[in-house]
Design an enzyme around this catalytic site. Structure first.
Site, PDB file in Angstrom:
ATOM      1  N   GLN A 100      46.803  -7.268  10.535  1.00 32.70           N
ATOM      2  CA  GLN A 100      48.098  -6.544  10.301  1.00 32.70           C
ATOM      3  C   GLN A 100      48.476  -8.091  11.108  1.00 32.70           C
ATOM      4  O   GLN A 100      50.092  -7.051  11.203  1.00 32.70           O
ATOM      5  CB  GLN A 100      47.552  -5.460  11.416  1.00 32.70           C
ATOM      6  CG  GLN A 100      46.514  -4.457  10.548  1.00 32.70           C
ATOM      7  CD  GLN A 100      46.382  -3.165  11.545  1.00 32.70           C
ATOM      8  OE1 GLN A 100      45.220  -3.645  12.961  1.00 32.70           O
ATOM      9  NE2 GLN A 100      47.059  -2.456  12.006  1.00 32.70           N
ATOM     10  N   ASN A 101      49.119  -8.283  10.842  1.00 38.21           N
ATOM     11  CA  ASN A 101      49.929  -9.515  11.710  1.00 38.21           C
ATOM     12  C   ASN A 101      50.084 -10.781  11.014  1.00 38.21           C
ATOM     13  O   ASN A 101      49.935 -10.168   9.937  1.00 38.21           O
ATOM     14  CB  ASN A 101      49.174 -10.537  12.935  1.00 38.21           C
ATOM     15  CG  ASN A 101      48.160  -9.545  14.312  1.00 38.21           C
ATOM     16  OD1 ASN A 101      48.509  -8.568  14.318  1.00 38.21           O
ATOM     17  ND2 ASN A 101      47.340 -10.595  14.701  1.00 38.21           N
ATOM     18  N   ASP A 103      52.263 -12.851  11.721  1.00 42.14           N
ATOM     19  CA  ASP A 103      53.268 -14.396  12.332  1.00 42.14           C
ATOM     20  C   ASP A 103      51.715 -15.616  11.903  1.00 42.14           C
ATOM     21  O   ASP A 103      53.120 -17.640  11.811  1.00 42.14           O
ATOM     22  CB  ASP A 103      52.698 -14.909  14.047  1.00 42.14           C
ATOM     23  CG  ASP A 103      51.138 -13.740  13.866  1.00 42.14           C
ATOM     24  OD1 ASP A 103      50.417 -14.530  13.393  1.00 42.14           O
ATOM     25  OD2 ASP A 103      51.300 -13.312  15.037  1.00 42.14           O
ATOM     26  N   HIS A 118      50.428  -6.428   6.047  1.00 43.91           N
ATOM     27  CA  HIS A 118      51.584  -6.075   6.284  1.00 43.91           C
ATOM     28  C   HIS A 118      52.507  -7.062   6.018  1.00 43.91           C
ATOM     29  O   HIS A 118      53.592  -7.037   6.650  1.00 43.91           O
ATOM     30  CB  HIS A 118      52.311  -5.989   8.067  1.00 43.91           C
ATOM     31  CG  HIS A 118      51.393  -4.310   8.842  1.00 43.91           C
ATOM     32  ND1 HIS A 118      51.434  -4.395   9.641  1.00 43.91           N
ATOM     33  CD2 HIS A 118      50.469  -3.219   8.617  1.00 43.91           C
ATOM     34  CE1 HIS A 118      50.307  -2.637   9.543  1.00 43.91           C
ATOM     35  NE2 HIS A 118      50.180  -2.689   8.536  1.00 43.91           N
ATOM     36  N   CYS A 126      64.196 -11.814  -2.241  1.00 45.03           N
ATOM     37  CA  CYS A 126      65.155 -11.329  -1.948  1.00 45.03           C
ATOM     38  C   CYS A 126      65.006  -9.783  -2.895  1.00 45.03           C
ATOM     39  O   CYS A 126      64.293  -8.671  -3.019  1.00 45.03           O
ATOM     40  CB  CYS A 126      65.939 -11.398  -3.955  1.00 45.03           C
ATOM     41  SG  CYS A 126      67.744 -10.379  -3.760  1.00 45.03           S
ATOM     42  N   CYS A 147      70.838 -14.717  -2.706  1.00 48.39           N
ATOM     43  CA  CYS A 147      69.476 -14.906  -3.272  1.00 48.39           C
ATOM     44  C   CYS A 147      70.814 -15.749  -4.532  1.00 48.39           C
ATOM     45  O   CYS A 147      71.416 -15.624  -5.136  1.00 48.39           O
ATOM     46  CB  CYS A 147      69.714 -13.708  -4.383  1.00 48.39           C
ATOM     47  SG  CYS A 147      68.380 -14.015  -5.916  1.00 48.39           S
ATOM     48  N   CYS A 150      70.711 -13.552  -8.246  1.00 47.37           N
ATOM     49  CA  CYS A 150      71.730 -12.882  -8.452  1.00 47.37           C
ATOM     50  C   CYS A 150      72.333 -12.057  -6.897  1.00 47.37           C
ATOM     51  O   CYS A 150      73.356 -11.274  -6.969  1.00 47.37           O
ATOM     52  CB  CYS A 150      70.706 -11.372  -8.832  1.00 47.37           C
ATOM     53  SG  CYS A 150      70.411 -10.455  -6.974  1.00 47.37           S
ATOM     54  N   SER A 189      44.944  -1.392  18.036  1.00 49.21           N
ATOM     55  CA  SER A 189      44.731   0.039  18.498  1.00 49.21           C
ATOM     56  C   SER A 189      43.891   0.913  17.169  1.00 49.21           C
ATOM     57  O   SER A 189      43.854   2.373  17.807  1.00 49.21           O
ATOM     58  CB  SER A 189      46.173   0.767  18.529  1.00 49.21           C
ATOM     59  OG  SER A 189      47.051   0.815  17.163  1.00 49.21           O
ATOM     60  N   PRO A 214      40.378  -5.398  24.424  1.00 52.18           N
ATOM     61  CA  PRO A 214      40.024  -5.142  26.739  1.00 52.18           C
ATOM     62  C   PRO A 214      40.670  -4.124  26.864  1.00 52.18           C
ATOM     63  O   PRO A 214      40.679  -2.634  28.073  1.00 52.18           O
ATOM     64  CB  PRO A 214      41.058  -6.262  26.745  1.00 52.18           C
ATOM     65  CG  PRO A 214      42.183  -6.798  25.557  1.00 52.18           C
ATOM     66  CD  PRO A 214      41.311  -6.333  24.643  1.00 52.18           C
TER      67      PRO A 214
HETATM   68 ZN   LIG Z   1      68.361 -11.804  -6.097  1.00 49.78          ZN
END
Ligand SMILES: [Zn+2]
Length: 246
Positions: A100-101, A103, A118, A126, A147, A150, A189, A214
């Site tokens: 779910q991270n 990073d 995620h 864009c 972009c 566009c 969680s 923990p």
């Molecule tokens: Zn675009």
């Protein structure tokens, strides 16, 4: 710490292992979800910034917030939990890492296949035409990139509040939960659906489910084994025992 024999025995027999990771694993690297190190952003509600509505009403503000978060991530390193999980990818016939991270610390630690439920904060696309954006994102005054196709606003590849999870990643995560012999839920969680349903799905299909956290969660009592330790302590110890007993 003591790792129960029952878990080690299950892992020694397992062909198929799946792992779900959440914010706790990143927190051990100093990345507190939505937490701002210098307090500049304290007055903003992350749920409003990390949303389609938030971006539409003030794209520049949301972009600056993400630039701050990218800065925090760039200053962070994978921790021993990330490295142990990367090691496990090579220890079983089938191995699935679901996170779910956003990073990318799992990839930095060497994990090759990662299902990002995620999305991630490193890549961009864009907002208007959806095309991937590979241009410069570090502009003067944290200016929002446009972009080249566009002229639309560029946004990070993260899943915002109210947005659908990436279908392929979610489907593959569910298939892994159903098929695995052992399922780990680590540093999450288990309150945010649909990720929260994965350990239950695994258990219903006969998997041995381990929680590493923990803190107590709503899933702790249902887990077959609950290891009340940080990922960076428990996971390297599990890998060490498995390697020793091979
Ligand atoms: Zn675009």
């Amino acid at each position: 710490m003591i790792i129960p024999d029952v878990l080690i025995n299950r892992l020694k027999k397992a062909n198929n292992v799946a792992i779900l990771t959440g914010a706790g694993v990143s927190a051990e690297s100093g990345i507190k979800t939505f937490r701002d190190p210098d307090g500049l952003w304290a007055k903003f509600d992350p749920r409003e910034l990390a949303s389609v509505d938030g971006f539409m009403s003030n794209p520049q503000l949301v972009w600056e917030w993400y630039q701050m978060r990218v800065g925090v991530i760039n200053d962070s390193k994978p921790n021993p939990g990330h490295f142990a999980i990367a090691d496990m990818e090579n220890m079983f016939d089938v191995f699935t890492l679901i996170t779910q991270n956003v990073d990318r610390l799992h990839q930095q630690a060497g994990s090759k296949k990662v299902l990002e439920l995620h999305g991630n904060i490193v890549e961009n696309h864009c907002f208007s035409c959806k095309k991937p954006f590979n241009g410069e994102t570090n502009l003067p005054d944290q200016q929002l990139p446009k972009c080249p196709e566009c002229g639309g606003n560029i946004r990070p590849n993260v899943v915002w509040f109210g947005e659908m999870l990436p279908v392929a990643a979610l489907n593959n995560a569910e298939l892994a939960a159903e098929a695995c012999d052992v399922f780990f839920t680590i540093g999450t969680s288990t309150e945010v659906y649909p990720a929260a349903s994965l350990p239950l799905m695994a258990q219903r299909n006969g998997a041995f489910v381990v929680e590493v956290n923990p803190n107590q969660t709503s899933f702790s009592k249902k887990a077959d084994v609950q290891l009340a330790y940080p990922s960076g302590i428990a996971m390297p110890e599990i890998v060490r025992i498995l390697k020793e007993q091979k």
